[in-house]
Design a protein around this motif. Structure first.
Motif, PDB file in Angstrom:
ATOM      1  N   UNK A 193      15.083  -4.518  17.878  1.00  0.00           N
ATOM      2  CA  UNK A 193      14.373  -4.962  19.091  1.00  0.00           C
ATOM      3  C   UNK A 193      14.832  -6.368  19.476  1.00  0.00           C
ATOM      4  N   UNK A 194      14.963  -7.231  18.484  1.00  0.00           N
ATOM      5  CA  UNK A 194      15.383  -8.616  18.743  1.00  0.00           C
ATOM      6  C   UNK A 194      16.815  -8.662  19.286  1.00  0.00           C
ATOM      7  N   UNK A 195      17.690  -7.837  18.734  1.00  0.00           N
ATOM      8  CA  UNK A 195      19.076  -7.784  19.226  1.00  0.00           C
ATOM      9  C   UNK A 195      19.092  -7.307  20.680  1.00  0.00           C
ATOM     10  N   UNK A 196      18.254  -6.330  20.995  1.00  0.00           N
ATOM     11  CA  UNK A 196      18.190  -5.810  22.368  1.00  0.00           C
ATOM     12  C   UNK A 196      17.601  -6.856  23.312  1.00  0.00           C
ATOM     13  N   UNK A 254       4.840  -3.629  15.480  1.00  0.00           N
ATOM     14  CA  UNK A 254       4.402  -4.545  16.552  1.00  0.00           C
ATOM     15  C   UNK A 254       4.404  -5.987  16.044  1.00  0.00           C
ATOM     16  N   UNK A 255       3.827  -6.184  14.856  1.00  0.00           N
ATOM     17  CA  UNK A 255       3.750  -7.537  14.293  1.00  0.00           C
ATOM     18  C   UNK A 255       5.145  -8.078  13.990  1.00  0.00           C
ATOM     19  N   UNK A 256       5.989  -7.240  13.428  1.00  0.00           N
ATOM     20  CA  UNK A 256       7.343  -7.700  13.066  1.00  0.00           C
ATOM     21  C   UNK A 256       8.134  -8.079  14.314  1.00  0.00           C
ATOM     22  N   UNK A 299       9.430 -12.240  16.230  1.00  0.00           N
ATOM     23  CA  UNK A 299      10.810 -12.590  16.596  1.00  0.00           C
ATOM     24  C   UNK A 299      10.967 -12.946  18.076  1.00  0.00           C
ATOM     25  N   UNK A 300      10.210 -12.288  18.956  1.00  0.00           N
ATOM     26  CA  UNK A 300      10.419 -12.513  20.393  1.00  0.00           C
ATOM     27  C   UNK A 300       9.250 -11.955  21.204  1.00  0.00           C
ATOM     28  N   UNK A 314      11.313 -10.706  29.751  1.00  0.00           N
ATOM     29  CA  UNK A 314      10.038 -10.018  29.515  1.00  0.00           C
ATOM     30  C   UNK A 314       8.922 -10.522  30.429  1.00  0.00           C
ATOM     31  N   UNK A 315       8.826 -11.822  30.660  1.00  0.00           N
ATOM     32  CA  UNK A 315       7.748 -12.302  31.539  1.00  0.00           C
ATOM     33  C   UNK A 315       7.955 -11.866  32.982  1.00  0.00           C
TER      34      UNK A 315
END
Ligand code: KMH
Ligand code: ZN
Length: 270
Positions: free
Chosen positions: A34-37, A67-69, A73-74, A260-261
């Motif tokens: 998810x973080x890489x994406x 969700x927590x992990x 990260x982001x 994301x925002x």
């Protein structure tokens, strides 16, 4: 034109490591992917949890761990699946909504799904919609067939989903609506005025439909859930590799990519 929201559908319920050796399965692997994406330009991550054997699970705690992990990260938008796998009961499928995620999927009807049937009765569609509304979860309405758009309009008429609705047109599932350009154009033409939409083209239809969405002002979903290849015969190295290509294509066509925002603002997520 609105900025482009890219969703990364990282794992899915059906894909295996045999089909895609780099498929993320554990909470840590899914969060890292998810973080890489996110770094590549995705603003939403569509998540299916797997158990310790790598089998699909709708267990709330499995989703909580992911969700927590990810949130450590982001700030990518976490969108758990309520579709699960075809053998999950509706009660099992609804569990991740109890975590009050910002978004969750809401499948709007029944269709064939390869050799199986993906069951979504009117009563359960409404039950899912009501629970999402109670918990302030923005539904992404999953549409696999034309009639599902009508089902979604009915939900809106009953006040069970807010308008404008946000749709994911999932095209190219074997047994459901094919993923041709004509299919996408027709589906988009049938959406209620003011809706936002993304397209998830399955398999080889992923890339051409994504390009169409960039041009038409829609949004794009890519990832191993929908397609494990980068090109014919060449497996993608990661979900992020698929996201990176969409970002490059969007840049070439002058479409900016949403953070994301910015995606939250476009989708009216509080
Ligand atoms: N795995 C499919 C049967 C969703 O995530 O909401 C359903 C699905 C839809 O993947
Ligand atoms: Zn899914």
């Amino acid at each position: 034109m609105e900025k482009l929201i890219i969703t990364a559908a990282l794992t899915g319920a059906e894909v295996t490591r045999e089909q895609q050796p780099n498929l993320p399965l554990t909470a840590d692997e899914i969060a890292t992917e998810a973080y890489e994406c996110y770094k590549a330009g995705a603003s939403i991550v569509h998540v299916h949890a797997r158990d310790e054997k790598g089998e699909p699970t709708q267990d709330k705690e499995a989703y909580r761990a992911i969700k927590d992990a990810i949130s450590e990260k982001c700030n990518i938008i976490f969108q758990p699946s309520t579709g699960g796998a075809v053998w999950h009961s509706p009660e099992e499928r609804l569990q991740p909504v109890e975590l009050s995620p910002e978004m969750a999927t809401l499948s709007a009807g029944t269709c064939n799904f390869g050799p199986d049937v993906f069951m979504n009765s009117e009563a359960y569609i409404e039950k899912f919609a009501i629970r999402m509304q109670e918990l302030g979860v923005k539904p992404e309405i999953e549409v696999f067939e034309r009639g599902m758009i009508e089902n979604a309009k009915k939900l809106a008429k009953k006040g069970l989903v807010k308008t404008p609705m946000h749709f994911d047109l999932v095209l190219g599932v074997p047994g459901a609506c094919p993923g041709t350009p004509e299919d996408l154009m027709f589906m988009v033409s049938q959406l209620p005025e003011g809706s936002t939409w993304t397209v998830a083209g399955i398999g080889r239809s992923e890339l051409p439909l994504a390009v169409m969405a960039i041009v038409l002002g829609g949004h794009v979903r890519v990832g191993f859930e929908d397609n494990v290849y980068y090109s014919k015969g060449r497996l993608a190295k990661s979900n992020a590799e698929l996201v990176e290509r969409i970002v490059r294509l969007a840049a070439e066509m002058g479409r900016e990519v949403a953070t994301p925002d910015e995606a939250r603002a476009i989708l009216n997520i509080k």
